[in-house]
Design an enzyme around this catalytic site. Structure first.
Site, PDB file in Angstrom:
ATOM      1  N   LYS A 155     -10.858  -6.508   1.431  1.00 28.27           N
ATOM      2  CA  LYS A 155     -11.496  -7.827   1.234  1.00 28.27           C
ATOM      3  C   LYS A 155     -12.274  -8.222   2.487  1.00 28.27           C
ATOM      4  O   LYS A 155     -13.391  -8.727   2.414  1.00 28.27           O
ATOM      5  CB  LYS A 155     -10.433  -8.899   0.919  1.00 28.27           C
ATOM      6  CG  LYS A 155      -9.774  -8.717  -0.443  1.00 28.27           C
ATOM      7  CD  LYS A 155      -8.943  -9.927  -0.855  1.00 28.27           C
ATOM      8  CE  LYS A 155      -7.581 -10.044  -0.222  1.00 28.27           C
ATOM      9  NZ  LYS A 155      -6.579  -9.105  -0.695  1.00 28.27           N
ATOM     10  N   ASP A 186      -9.303  -4.643  -5.690  1.00 35.37           N
ATOM     11  CA  ASP A 186      -8.121  -5.353  -5.193  1.00 35.37           C
ATOM     12  C   ASP A 186      -7.599  -6.331  -6.241  1.00 35.37           C
ATOM     13  O   ASP A 186      -6.396  -6.513  -6.389  1.00 35.37           O
ATOM     14  CB  ASP A 186      -8.442  -6.092  -3.885  1.00 35.37           C
ATOM     15  CG  ASP A 186      -7.190  -6.751  -3.298  1.00 35.37           C
ATOM     16  OD1 ASP A 186      -6.191  -6.022  -3.104  1.00 35.37           O
ATOM     17  OD2 ASP A 186      -7.192  -7.966  -3.069  1.00 35.37           O
ATOM     18  N   ARG A 197       0.431  -4.463  -8.477  1.00 37.47           N
ATOM     19  CA  ARG A 197       1.485  -4.318  -7.461  1.00 37.47           C
ATOM     20  C   ARG A 197       2.539  -5.393  -7.620  1.00 37.47           C
ATOM     21  O   ARG A 197       3.730  -5.148  -7.500  1.00 37.47           O
ATOM     22  CB  ARG A 197       0.872  -4.405  -6.047  1.00 37.47           C
ATOM     23  CG  ARG A 197       0.129  -3.159  -5.634  1.00 37.47           C
ATOM     24  CD  ARG A 197      -0.699  -3.422  -4.386  1.00 37.47           C
ATOM     25  NE  ARG A 197       0.092  -3.881  -3.285  1.00 37.47           N
ATOM     26  CZ  ARG A 197      -0.325  -4.754  -2.361  1.00 37.47           C
ATOM     27  NH1 ARG A 197      -1.546  -5.253  -2.424  1.00 37.47           N
ATOM     28  NH2 ARG A 197       0.453  -5.114  -1.380  1.00 37.47           N
ATOM     29  N   HIS A 201      -6.596 -13.889   8.028  1.00 37.84           N
ATOM     30  CA  HIS A 201      -5.873 -13.517   6.801  1.00 37.84           C
ATOM     31  C   HIS A 201      -4.423 -13.251   7.151  1.00 37.84           C
ATOM     32  O   HIS A 201      -4.114 -12.626   8.161  1.00 37.84           O
ATOM     33  CB  HIS A 201      -6.512 -12.264   6.175  1.00 37.84           C
ATOM     34  CG  HIS A 201      -6.169 -12.095   4.729  1.00 37.84           C
ATOM     35  ND1 HIS A 201      -7.029 -12.454   3.706  1.00 37.84           N
ATOM     36  CD2 HIS A 201      -5.048 -11.634   4.112  1.00 37.84           C
ATOM     37  CE1 HIS A 201      -6.472 -12.204   2.542  1.00 37.84           C
ATOM     38  NE2 HIS A 201      -5.253 -11.713   2.761  1.00 37.84           N
ATOM     39  N   SER A 244      -5.361  -3.585   0.872  1.00 37.21           N
ATOM     40  CA  SER A 244      -5.665  -4.796   0.103  1.00 37.21           C
ATOM     41  C   SER A 244      -6.357  -5.822   1.005  1.00 37.21           C
ATOM     42  O   SER A 244      -7.412  -6.368   0.672  1.00 37.21           O
ATOM     43  CB  SER A 244      -4.357  -5.365  -0.466  1.00 37.21           C
ATOM     44  OG  SER A 244      -4.533  -6.682  -0.909  1.00 37.21           O
TER      45      SER A 244
END
Ligand code: URA
Length: 447
Positions: free
Chosen positions: A187, A161, A168, A82, A183
């Protein structure tokens, strides 16, 4: 407990307990805490920060808001990668099919574009028919059959999220270490992973502009991942200039298709293959039950060569086609990229001077791409999947005055002039050839 009191506490620099954080996250999801209060809370966190304990509590509360993917019945090492977000940052669309081709399982929960950065889900949405809002059982089926799946947050997967991410983006609270860490890691904690490689971007186009901030975010996320039993490392990579040769959704998908056929821009190749090497190393350390080690040149090259074989022989491309089909997209688009959305207006941008490109500011390129229609300024803005920029010349390249060094794509001709102004504001041209940019800055290992 009242939301207003917790907002005040954070606004004044206090630390919230896990129970208080869960109250806010759960309340927001049920509608008991309205968006305006959650926005005020996010801004207080942006201004005051959070302790490590608070960040872990926020991550856990967000992860607990949805269903965890139950991959236990699926054979193989479960791994993901990620990124903290960048411009032209498309490595996920190459790494997922590559890792699947190499026998690993990659269940990826990704996001839409945030601010000036692109998002994997927006890129995938440019493939005709492809669904990313899928049920957990569909994720499992796709991971089982193809080896990887990429889905967005839904009411079942990462719902907290999903809501906070959009909020955000619209309230200028993206660039916050605890909010980014929670965040991303909420996940990842829901994915049932054995291992995780984080790509922490540093430079003008990332959310962490300097190395110190990038290291702090990397250490925080590596700590959260390892504490949760996921072997996690972070690679800190450069985001001062856009990655690869395209910025914008369909354009980036096209670049990934070329890359999966072995045609890479040099910077995209180095970053993608370095991340691939770390993923393979982590997978080995899961199966051998060892600690991940800092990779020396020799081992790094061995892993990269191993991964390259699967690109060169077409196995990764084949997985990409299978994935499109499994998530109900049109697999023909991978063979014939002309089926991807195309812009009506195409305009070359000419270099104002002779010389070498010394700087191509990733933030300016991201902003220009947004103006062309590739990103959102507000929560409900609709993206133009065809919009974006093809970068003809990269930092370090020589250009002649009046030579086209980028090409803009849009369906809104009125945006072209402003986008060009913003793009050119990020370009510096010098007489002398600049030093080669470093792309891989550091690696943060579990301690
Ligand atoms: N990616 C995410 O999933 N969340 C962020 O906040 C930034 C990048």
């Amino acid at each position: 407990m009242r939301a207003v009191d917790l907002i005040r506490k954070k606004r004044d620099g206090g630390a919230l307990s896990g129970e208080e954080i869960s109250f806010l996250v759960g309340g927001h999801l049920r509608g008991a805490v309205p968006d305006y209060q959650m926005s005020a809370f996010l801004m207080s966190v942006y201004n005051r920060g959070m302790s490590e304990e608070e960040t872990i509590a926020l991550t856990k509360a967000m992860a607990a808001s949805g269903r965890a993917l139950e991959l236990g019945g699926i054979q193989g090492i479960k791994i993901d990668k990620h990124s903290t977000g960048g411009v032209g940052d498309k490595t996920n669309l190459i790494l997922a099919p590559l890792m699947a081709a190499m026998g690993l399982k990659m269940p990826s929960i990704a996001g839409r574009g945030l601010g000036h950065t692109g998002g994997t889900i927006d890129k995938l949405a440019s493939i005709p028919g492809l669904r990313t809002e899928i049920a957990p059982w569909e994720v499992l089926e796709t991971v089982k059959n193809v080896g990887f799946s990429i889905c967005g947050q839904t009411d079942e997967i990462g719902p907290a999220d999903r809501r906070l991410y959009a909020l955000r983006d619209a309230t200028a609270t993206v660039e916050s270490t605890p909010l980014i860490a929670a965040s991303i890691m909420s996940k990842k904690l829901s994915e049932g992973l054995d291992a995780l490689v984080l790509d922490v971007k540093t430079g003008s186009g990332g959310f962490m502009r300097g190395m110190d901030e990038a290291r702090q975010l990397a250490r925080l996320m590596v700590g959260i991942g390892n504490q949760a039993g996921i072997k996690t490392v972070a690679v800190i990579t450069d985001m001062d200039a856009p990655l690869g040769r395209t910025v914008g959704n369909a354009l980036e998908v096209k670049e990934c298709i070329s890359a999966l056929k072995g045609r890479f821009a040099p910077d995209l190749l180095e970053v993608t293959m370095t991340l691939a090497a770390w993923m393979l190393h982590l997978a080995d350390s899961v199966s051998e039950e060892t600690r991940p080690q800092r990779l020396g040149e020799h081992l790094l090259k061995r892993y990269k060569d191993e991964a390259w074989d699967y690109i060169e022989h077409g196995d990764a491309f084949k997985k990409f086609v299978e994935f499109i089909d499994a998530q109900q997209g049109d697999p023909e688009a991978a063979f014939n990229p002309a089926l991807l959305p195309r812009a009506m207006h195409i305009k070359p941008v000419l270099s104002p001077w002779n010389g070498y490109i010394r700087r191509m500011d990733a933030f300016a390129v991201g902003q220009a791409s947004m103006l062309l229609g590739a990103g959102r300024a507000k929560m409900d803005d609709v993206i133009d999947p065809a919009a974006g920029i093809v970068i003809g010349k990269k930092p370090g390249d020589a250009v002649r005055a009046e030579e086209p060094f980028a090409t803009f794509y849009t369906n809104e001709a009125a945006t072209l002039a402003m986008a060009e102004e913003v793009f050119l504001s990020g370009i510096e041209i010098s007489d002398r050839e600049p030093a080669k940019r470093k792309l891989i800055h550091d690696v943060v290992l579990p301690f």
